[in-house]
Design an enzyme around this catalytic site. Structure first.
Site, PDB file in Angstrom:
ATOM      1  N   LYS A   1       7.436  -3.644  -5.340  1.00 45.37           N
ATOM      2  CA  LYS A   1       6.074  -3.517  -4.812  1.00 45.37           C
ATOM      3  C   LYS A   1       5.206  -2.828  -5.856  1.00 45.37           C
ATOM      4  CE  LYS A   1       3.412  -0.841  -1.402  1.00 45.37           C
ATOM      5  NZ  LYS A   1       3.489   0.176  -0.333  1.00 45.37           N
TER       6      LYS A   1
ATOM      7  N   ASP B   1      -3.798   1.917  -3.138  1.00 40.24           N
ATOM      8  CA  ASP B   1      -3.766   1.535  -1.725  1.00 40.24           C
ATOM      9  C   ASP B   1      -4.732   2.402  -0.928  1.00 40.24           C
ATOM     10  OD1 ASP B   1      -3.165   0.571   0.764  1.00 40.24           O
ATOM     11  OD2 ASP B   1      -1.245   1.611   0.928  1.00 40.24           O
TER      12      ASP B   1
ATOM     13  N   LYS C   1      -6.975   4.706   5.059  1.00 35.16           N
ATOM     14  CA  LYS C   1      -6.259   5.976   5.064  1.00 35.16           C
ATOM     15  C   LYS C   1      -7.246   7.144   5.059  1.00 35.16           C
ATOM     16  CE  LYS C   1      -2.418   4.288   2.142  1.00 35.16           C
ATOM     17  NZ  LYS C   1      -1.257   4.537   3.016  1.00 35.16           N
TER      18      LYS C   1
ATOM     19  N   ASP D   1       1.517   4.012  -5.495  1.00 32.57           N
ATOM     20  CA  ASP D   1       2.070   3.022  -4.570  1.00 32.57           C
ATOM     21  C   ASP D   1       2.699   1.837  -5.294  1.00 32.57           C
ATOM     22  OD1 ASP D   1       2.656   2.553  -1.908  1.00 32.57           O
ATOM     23  OD2 ASP D   1       0.892   1.311  -1.560  1.00 32.57           O
TER      24      ASP D   1
ATOM     25  N   ARG E   1       4.805  -4.802   2.585  1.00 35.31           N
ATOM     26  CA  ARG E   1       5.747  -5.825   3.051  1.00 35.31           C
ATOM     27  C   ARG E   1       5.167  -7.226   2.911  1.00 35.31           C
ATOM     28  NH1 ARG E   1       5.938  -2.973   8.778  1.00 35.31           N
ATOM     29  NH2 ARG E   1       5.545  -1.261   7.324  1.00 35.31           N
TER      30      ARG E   1
END
Length: 427
Positions: A195, A200, A207, A218, A281
């Site tokens: 990943k 992010d 967030k 990330d 994911r």
């Protein structure tokens, strides 16, 4: 240049004046670390952090007892993202010195890459840095392909394209082939999938600042598997391995993906997006589909995937998930050999069904009814691994990065996991 502070090792306790449990003492010759045989590497690492905290930026590791592992333990604690430090290493035999030099080159690359500001390290830069590192250690045994932007959509990489399209910096898929055999038809032994979210924000499921301020890290999974492949090559990896890095920013814009969007993947799976902050994911799914298509013996994916893993393990262990008990045991044995912390968390068949959607086959996040977030995330990924019950390991990289310093680590990236994965690849 200031004179180096000598650091020596002793198996004798410190003079009583330093306290009953003193781990180091200071004398006219320098600093002595007092080993007790219980956790010598940890003691050395913690002492190095204290020495750095004293403002000592130039040291000489001197005397008997130093080997590659002990030198490396010192450097793990001594290195920090701010300022410069110089170490004069002790005399080591050629094998030990080469091992230490490889760790310094590759694992420091991992730490420095993860620590890099997102403004400097976008998806394309991350992919190119990975290519440069692997090419440096493997030479002409490496080929690669970089696919980016609208070409991803045209070729069906819909998870990566969907997540990354909200940024002005195009999403990127790096597909790298390390083939030491020279035979284009040679079977692929392993595939590594990382990943690579270079920043992010959480997207529209935004967030809070306290959770966003470390999100340059990330892409820690991508850096970790890249470093692992490079390190395995320096240890003599003689099998074909492919690396897939799924690189993107997850940002907010008029073109960013939204809650309720449905992504259709190349394997036919349809996924409803109910949380844009569960983006890792979504991009990994594309890499896992490609990895499965290679029919390898082994697939390892690594990602800073869930806060749930950090809640369970803190930043002290990487979380390991697998349906393959024997393979999980091999990974944990490799971790023990390399003195790196991994902990296996549950992954069962029922976790695969805990992502219900009213509009698609899968939801990209669990609900309040299914709160085992790290396990359901692993369950989600399993839908994109063709033979998920055998030969697949998922690593949720909870030990990749620390927001604040602790007694053995500075703030920032740790590099943990690189040696364990490399060990498994070369076993």
């Amino acid at each position: 240049m200031t004179e180096a502070m000598k650091i020596t090792l002793s198996t004798q306790p410190a003079d009583a004046r330093w306290g009953e449990k003193a781990t180091y003492s200071i004398n006219n010759d320098g600093i002595t670390l007092h080993l007790n045989g219980a956790d010598d590497l940890g003691l050395i690492q913690r002492a190095a952090r204290k020495i750095d905290g004293l403002g000592i930026k130039h040291v000489q590791l001197s005397g008997e007892g130093w080997d590659a592992d002990r030198c490396w333990a010192f450097w793990q604690g001594y290195k920090a993202p701010k300022g410069t430090r110089k170490v004069e290493w002790p005399d080591l035999d050629d094998v030990q010195r080469q091992e230490l030099d490889n760790r310094l080159m590759i694992i420091d690359w991992v730490r420095d890459t993860i620590n890099a500001p997102a403004e400097e390290l976008g998806p394309s830069q991350l992919a190119q840095r990975a290519v440069d590192l692997i090419s440096n250690v493997a030479g002409d045994r490496v080929t690669y392909r970089i696919t980016k932007g609208e070409d991803l959509r045209d070729q069906g990489y819909m998870g990566l394209h969907t997540v990354g399209r909200g940024s002005e910096r195009s999403p990127v898929l790096l597909a790298l082939d390390y083939n030491p055999t020279g035979d284009k038809e040679a079977p692929v032994y392993a595939c590594l999938v990382g990943k690579g979210i270079t920043f992010d924000s959480g997207g529209y499921s935004i967030k809070q600042t306290a959770f966003m301020d470390s999100m340059k890290s990330d892409m820690g999974g991508a850096a970790t598997v890249t470093g692992a492949l490079a390190f395995a090559i320096t240890r003599g990896l003689n099998k074909r391995v492919k690396l897939f890095l799924c690189c993107a920013d997850n940002l907010i814009s008029g073109n960013a993906f939204k809650l309720g969007d449905i992504i259709t993947y190349r394997n036919g799976k349809k996924v409803e997006v109910m949380n844009t902050d569960a983006e890792g994911r979504l991009v990994l799914a594309d890499g896992l589909i490609d990895a499965s298509a290679q029919k390898p013996e082994l697939i390892i994916d690594a990602a800073t995937l869930t806060g749930a893993a950090k809640t369970a393990l803190g930043n002290d262990y990487h979380a390991l998930f697998s349906f393959d008990d024997a393979l999980a045991g091999r990974l944990l044995a490799s971790a023990a050999q390399e003195n790196e912390p991994f902990w296996r968390l549950p992954l069962a068949e029922f976790h695969r069904s805990q992502l219900p959607s009213n509009f698609a086959e899968l939801n990209n996040t669990g609900s309040a009814a299914y709160p085992a977030g790290a396990s359901t995330a692993a369950g989600f990924l399993s839908h994109f691994v063709e033979n998920y019950q055998q030969g697949w390991l998922h690593i949720d990289c909870s030990a990749t990065y620390r927001k604040a310093p602790v007694e053995q680590w500075s703030a920032g990236a740790t590099g943990l996991g690189v040696r364990t994965i490399a060990n498994l690849l070369t076993a």
